[in-house]
Design an enzyme around this catalytic site. Structure first.
Site, short mmCIF file in Angstrom:
data_model
loop_
_atom_site.label_atom_id
_atom_site.label_comp_id
_atom_site.label_asym_id
_atom_site.label_seq_id
_atom_site.Cartn_x
_atom_site.Cartn_y
_atom_site.Cartn_z
N ASP A 195 26.82 -13.49 -8.52
CA ASP A 195 26.48 -14.15 -7.34
C ASP A 195 25.41 -14.16 -6.12
O ASP A 195 25.21 -13.01 -6.22
CB ASP A 195 28.07 -13.18 -6.61
CG ASP A 195 28.58 -14.16 -6.04
OD1 ASP A 195 28.56 -14.48 -4.71
OD2 ASP A 195 30.22 -14.03 -6.65
N ASP A 247 27.49 -18.32 -3.03
CA ASP A 247 28.33 -17.88 -2.69
C ASP A 247 28.74 -18.94 -0.95
O ASP A 247 27.44 -19.29 -0.04
CB ASP A 247 28.72 -16.98 -1.90
CG ASP A 247 29.37 -16.59 -0.57
OD1 ASP A 247 30.70 -16.62 -1.60
OD2 ASP A 247 29.01 -15.70 0.37
N GLU A 305 29.71 -22.90 -4.21
CA GLU A 305 31.03 -23.10 -3.64
C GLU A 305 31.30 -23.89 -2.83
O GLU A 305 30.19 -23.57 -1.52
CB GLU A 305 31.30 -21.41 -3.24
CG GLU A 305 33.08 -21.31 -2.45
CD GLU A 305 32.73 -19.13 -1.54
OE1 GLU A 305 34.37 -19.75 -1.58
OE2 GLU A 305 32.25 -19.35 -0.93
N HIS A 347 38.80 -14.79 -6.97
CA HIS A 347 38.92 -13.71 -5.92
C HIS A 347 39.18 -14.05 -4.69
O HIS A 347 39.59 -13.07 -4.56
CB HIS A 347 37.47 -13.07 -6.07
CG HIS A 347 36.59 -13.39 -5.72
ND1 HIS A 347 36.09 -14.39 -5.59
CD2 HIS A 347 35.97 -12.81 -4.63
CE1 HIS A 347 34.53 -14.61 -4.98
NE2 HIS A 347 35.00 -14.36 -3.97
N ASP A 348 39.20 -15.05 -4.35
CA ASP A 348 40.20 -15.14 -3.47
C ASP A 348 41.21 -16.15 -2.53
O ASP A 348 41.99 -16.72 -2.08
CB ASP A 348 39.11 -17.08 -2.16
CG ASP A 348 37.64 -16.01 -2.43
OD1 ASP A 348 37.31 -14.88 -1.86
OD2 ASP A 348 36.09 -17.03 -1.94
O1 TEU Z 1 33.98 -17.02 0.64
C1 TEU Z 1 33.57 -18.11 1.67
C2 TEU Z 1 34.70 -19.35 2.23
O2 TEU Z 1 34.76 -20.03 2.78
C3 TEU Z 1 36.80 -19.32 1.78
O3 TEU Z 1 36.85 -19.31 1.07
C4 TEU Z 1 36.82 -17.66 2.29
O4 TEU Z 1 37.42 -16.55 1.74
C5 TEU Z 1 38.08 -17.97 3.59
O5 TEU Z 1 37.76 -19.14 4.05
C6 TEU Z 1 38.73 -16.63 4.47
O6 TEU Z 1 39.16 -16.99 5.24
C7 TEU Z 1 33.30 -16.57 0.14
C8 TEU Z 1 33.29 -15.67 -0.51
O7 TEU Z 1 34.30 -16.38 -1.82
C9 TEU Z 1 34.63 -14.74 -0.37
O8 TEU Z 1 35.05 -13.79 -0.86
C10 TEU Z 1 33.26 -13.57 1.80
O9 TEU Z 1 34.64 -13.41 1.36
C11 TEU Z 1 32.87 -14.89 2.00
O10 TEU Z 1 32.51 -15.93 1.44
C12 TEU Z 1 32.27 -14.34 2.28
O11 TEU Z 1 30.30 -13.89 1.62
#
Ligand code: TEU
Ligand code: CA
Length: 573
Positions: A99, A206, A262, A337-338
């Protein structure tokens, strides 16, 4: 290392990110745990793995706050453990992605330590510092009204130099200043090439569209009740983002590395294409948010669920499939994971039978769409959200904790609002995918030793829902995923590359679509309801008898689909 950002509720950082497997009994998943399960991962029929951040981190955002790109979080293991995983993956013909988190670092990264030490520091400009604003009465205010993703202002005041720094995510995640070419070079040298030189095959990148901020103007007021406003239009897809990614792309190309970026807050296909079009030489592919945002709230509170309809869901699927006939490439996924568990969001878990049917029906959906398929740990055995009854203390994610606290504070603990917030978390929180993986029926689900205390609570359903149990059942969800991936790989032209068309866009119950590729046609029929729905399948098969290549019921009647039934047929085109 004593610096502690002011003005925020201190939460105890959780010890870990996702709970895959713990090998030393400290209750925390670790790198040897991943190594020990590579044969299992390979047996699913996948070609590559993506590991969430395992870097040195104080874990305010479960590792997405990196203190040192070139080191590993000690409880997970060492750099040598990652090297061992790289070698073991390659021995098995698996590729490995790490990542790449480069929009921000941890506030404990040495770069930030230097940056905040003084206004004249040579690294001052590596992060985004701005002077305070003052009201006529002398009240100090941040430079603008931006809201951070995890709630509150996106700016934090630092006493040391009396300026604010920008953090789009947690206070402990200061944003790097990509406008500075020295910063970019340091990012490439440390975060990127350090690991490519060790032989990884690429990165999941990310927040790939946030490095170029458009301006620091106030965001438009989307919700008048709020002091801080979502400012996506000002920091997503900014004016220099493609220049930056092209620069990064040149380094990646030297290693022939692949990337999956992402890409939040970018629903339009033309914008997506500007990142993944082959001729742009930026990213191999991206995760669009269209599908996983089905049934989530407005941009202010994406944790709040809202009703969704099948026509809305399928429109979002079509938006991701539009990339296929272009020179770009797409992805197909429902979990990471989100995201809360897909069965709990899009399927039905009222009975064990419905649970299994939903798991398989959604597996048919994911594996019949074009692009690269991504599945997330536990999805292959149909893991589901943990129940509403669990205490709020079981939630460990900064986003969940801040959301709940915001609702409590802003409603002065109104019981109805607080109850609704808890229901929202039970449905959509990022904690659901992060609980321990369910390996077997022993205490702690085989995630850690039986006497250890896992860093997050194990789902109560592990005695019946676990890998071991499904491995000995040829009709299990796990066996179904293996079969679906095998079939997909046997017909790549139509499964992975076929051109998608939704044949019944307004159908509220049945998701039916076709894919065309290489003289073949794939017909997919999915019933999202628990009622039997009449449909003339025989006609859609052109009157010829066919056997489905994938199905979640034993037999194949041709004039209806039963509860949560799914089938895929291959036809000549
Ligand atoms: O996620 C960024 C993101 O824009 C979203 O999916 C976020 O989890 C959500 O809007 C929160 O409200 C990435 C990662 O996947 C996430 O786990 C991290 O927390 C984030 O970046 C920050 O690095
Ligand atoms: Ca451990």
């Amino acid at each position: 290392r004593s610096f502690s950002p002011a003005g925020v509720t201190r939460i105890k950082p959780p010890e870990n990110t996702v709970g895959f497997r713990d090998t030393n009994g400290d209750g925390i998943g670790d790198l040897p745990g991943i190594l020990s399960k590579l044969d299992y991962i390979k047996s699913l029929g996948v070609d590559a793995i993506w590991i969430c951040p395992m870097y040195d981190s104080p874990q305010y955002d479960m590792g997405y706050d990196i203190a040192n790109y070139e080191d590993v979080y000690a409880p997970y293991g060492t750099v040598a453990d990652v090297e061992a995983i790289i070698a073991a993956c390659h021995e098995r013909g698996l590729r490995i992605l790490l990542d790449l988190v480069i929009n921000h670092t941890s506030y404990l990264h040495a770069w930030f330590g230097e940056s905040r030490s003084s206004k004249s520091s040579s690294k001052r400009d590596w992060y985004i510092w701005r002077p305070a604003k003052y009201d006529v009465d002398g009240t100090r205010r941040p430079p603008n009204n931006w809201r951070s993703f995890f709630g509150g202002s996106a700016w934090e005041f630092d006493d040391e130099t009396q300026e604010y720094y920008l953090h789009l995510f947690a206070v402990e995640q200061p944003d790097l200043n990509w406008e500075n070419s020295e910063t970019r070079k340091a990012i490439y040298d440390s975060a990127v090439t350090f690991w490519l030189d060790k032989g990884i095959d690429g990165f999941r990148v990310d927040t790939v569209n946030m490095y170029s901020k458009r301006s620091f103007a106030n965001a438009p007021i989307l919700d008048e009740r709020l002091e801080w406003q979502p400012a996506h239009s000002l920091f997503c897809n900014g004016p220099r983002i493609h220049e930056f990614l092209h620069e990064l792309g040149q380094i990646l190309a030297k290693y022939d590395a692949m990337t999956v970026g992402e890409l939040p807050h970018t629903p339009q296909i033309a914008d997506v294409l500007s990142y993944v079009s082959t001729k742009e030489k930026q990213l191999s592919m991206v995760f669009q948010f269209n599908v996983v945002e089905t049934g989530t709230g407005d941009p202010t509170f994406n944790t709040t669920p809202r009703n969704w309809t099948l026509p809305d869901f399928r429109k979002r699927i079509a938006q991701t499939q539009e990339l296929v006939p272009t020179d770009g490439w797409s992805t197909s996924f429902l979990e990471n994971h989100d995201q809360a568990r897909s069965i709990s969001r899009f399927g039905n878990e009222e009975t064990p039978e419905y649970w299994a049917l939903s798991a398989k029906m959604l597996a048919i959906l994911v594996t019949t769409l074009s692009g690269t398929v991504y599945i997330y740990q536990g999805q292959e055995i149909g893991m589901v959200n943990f129940p509403l009854e669990w205490n709020i203390e079981e939630y460990k994610d900064v986003n969940s904790i801040n959301y709940y606290k915001f609702i409590q504070d802003s409603t002065k603990n109104d019981p109805t609002a607080v109850k609704r917030a808890k229901e929202a978390l039970a449905h959509l929180a990022r904690d659901h995918p992060r609980i321990p993986m369910q390996w077997d029926g022993t205490a702690n689900a085989g995630f850690t030793t039986e006497s250890a205390k896992p860093w997050m609570r194990v789902h109560d359903n592990y005695p019946t829902l676990n890998v071991e149990k499904q491995q000995s059942d040829s009709k299990s969800v796990l066996a179904f995923w293996q079969e679906a991936l095998r079939v997909r790989k046997s017909f790549p032209k139509v499964f992975a590359h076929g051109v998608f068309s939704d044949t019944d866009p307004s159908n509220e119950s049945l998701l039916i679509f076709e894919k065309i590729g290489d003289g073949q046609k794939l017909l997919v029929l999915l019933n999202f309801t628990t009622e039997t729905k009449p449909i003339d399948i025989g006609k859609r098969l052109g009157g010829k008898p066919r056997k489905a290549v994938l199905r979640n019921y034993e037999d194949e009647p041709l004039d209806f689909l039963r509860a949560l039934e799914g089938r895929a047929y291959l036809l000549d085109n």
